[in-house]
Design an enzyme around this catalytic site. Structure first.
Site, PDB file in Angstrom:
ATOM      1  CD  GLU A   1     -29.881  -2.219   4.390  1.00 33.99           C
ATOM      2  OE1 GLU A   1     -29.732  -3.409   4.761  1.00 33.99           O
ATOM      3  OE2 GLU A   1     -29.269  -1.740   3.407  1.00 33.99           O
TER       4      GLU A   1
ATOM      5  CD  GLU B   1     -28.611  -1.904  -0.784  1.00 38.14           C
ATOM      6  OE1 GLU B   1     -28.326  -0.867  -0.161  1.00 38.14           O
ATOM      7  OE2 GLU B   1     -29.773  -2.209  -1.066  1.00 38.14           O
TER       8      GLU B   1
ATOM      9  CB  ALA C   1     -27.525   5.024   3.457  1.00 38.74           C
TER      10      ALA C   1
ATOM     11  N   GLY D   1     -25.941  -0.146   2.226  1.00 32.75           N
ATOM     12  CA  GLY D   1     -25.592   0.405   0.919  1.00 32.75           C
ATOM     13  C   GLY D   1     -24.177   0.052   0.498  1.00 32.75           C
TER      14      GLY D   1
END
Ligand code: HXC
Length: 258
Positions: free
Chosen positions: A132, A112, A65, A109
């Site tokens: 993260e 992910e 992200a 992300g």
């Protein structure tokens, strides 16, 4: 449709979606996420398309992200807009086979998103991670859950708690990726796999995908029951008749997606 952060191409019955925000190693800002959602939906709905390949650049599949964009977000903003999942589940909702071709970084992300795909083909320079924790956050798009299911508790805890990166070989060893190839061969290999899948009956390939995915949602006995019912339903398709007839007649099948 033209996108600012994606390059989209069609090769035979395969849609290739390339993340292309090089100045930020394909970090997911809102524009990229909106465009990716749109492109995945369009591919899923297009009757000419039977498989999708999602890729990035040689340096980064995606670095996660966009940290700069989300750094000042408040809890209330994050909660009310259902950040980031509201706009994130499209890859996992895609019903056609979806292959991630990963070179370079697949972090946060990015990792992910790769895990939402049906399988990952990794270049030998691929690096996976859920970093993260290093920036005071936790995975927010299924990372703790999918990683635990796919590679087990020990590795998932190690990756999510230390925030370390895992190279392609370790990722293959622990089952996160399906295959490793030299970086220069990544797209050829992914396209070969996608075209092979696209050469089969589309509804049958979709049934295979739905059935394998069921394994991650329900107990074994229910998954086996689901598989059996879907197996029974293949006998309602013309492609099953054609596939088995072609075998008996010693010729290639001519599937009609029907
Ligand atoms: C915004 C990013 C970014 C990110 C890289 N960039 N990652 N911008 N968000 N996630 C930008 C950098 O700021 C820099 O821009 C440019 O991309 C190149 O990155 P560098 O750091 O200079 O490259 P390098 O030294 O090669 O290091 C590569 C890297 C590092 C190891 C991948 O960039 C990195 O650690 N990135 C962050 C990875 C991360 O923590 N991801 C998780 C995010 S949280 P400028 O303009 O400064 O030169 C997350 C939560 C998911 O994903 C929640 C649900 C989706």
């Amino acid at each position: 449709m033209a996108y600012n952060t994606l390059e989209v191409q069609t090769d035979e019955r395969v849609r290739v979606i390339r993340l292309s925000r090089p100045e930020a190693l394909n970090a997911f800002n809102r524009e990229l996420m909106d465009e990716l959602t749109d492109a995945l939906k369009a591919a899923d709905e297009d009757n000419q398309i039977s498989a999708i390949v999602l890729t990035g650049s040689e340096k980064a599949f995606a670095a996660g992200a966009d940290i700069k964009e989300m750094a000042d977000k408040s809890f209330v903003e994050a909660y009310t807009e259902d950040f980031i999942t509201a706009n994130w589940e499209q890859a996992s909702r895609t019903r056609k086979p979806l292959i991630a071709a990963v070179a370079g970084y697949a972090l946060g992300g990015g990792c992910e998103l790769a895990m939402m795909c049906d399988f990952i083909i990794a270049a030998d320079n691929a690096k996976f991670g859920q970093p993260e924790i290093t920036i005071g956050a936790i995975p927010g798009a299924g990372g703790t859950q999918r990683m635990a299911k796919f590679i087990g508790k020990a590795k998932a805890m190690d990756m999510c708690l230390t925030g370390r990166m895992m190279g392609a070989e370790e990722a293959e060893r622990c089952g996160l990726v399906a295959r490793i190839v030299p970086k220069a061969e990544l797209m050829d290999t992914a396209m070969e796999a996608a075209k092979k899948i696209a050469g089969y009956s589309r509804p049958i390939a979709m049934m295979v995908k739905e059935s394998v995915n069921r394994a991650f949602e329900v107990p074994l006995s229910e998954g086996v029951r689901f598989e059996r019912r879907v197996f029974h339903s293949v006998f309602a398709t013309q492609d099953q008749k054609e596939g088995m007839k072609a075998f008996v007649e010693k010729r290639q099948p001519n599937f009609k997606d029907a």
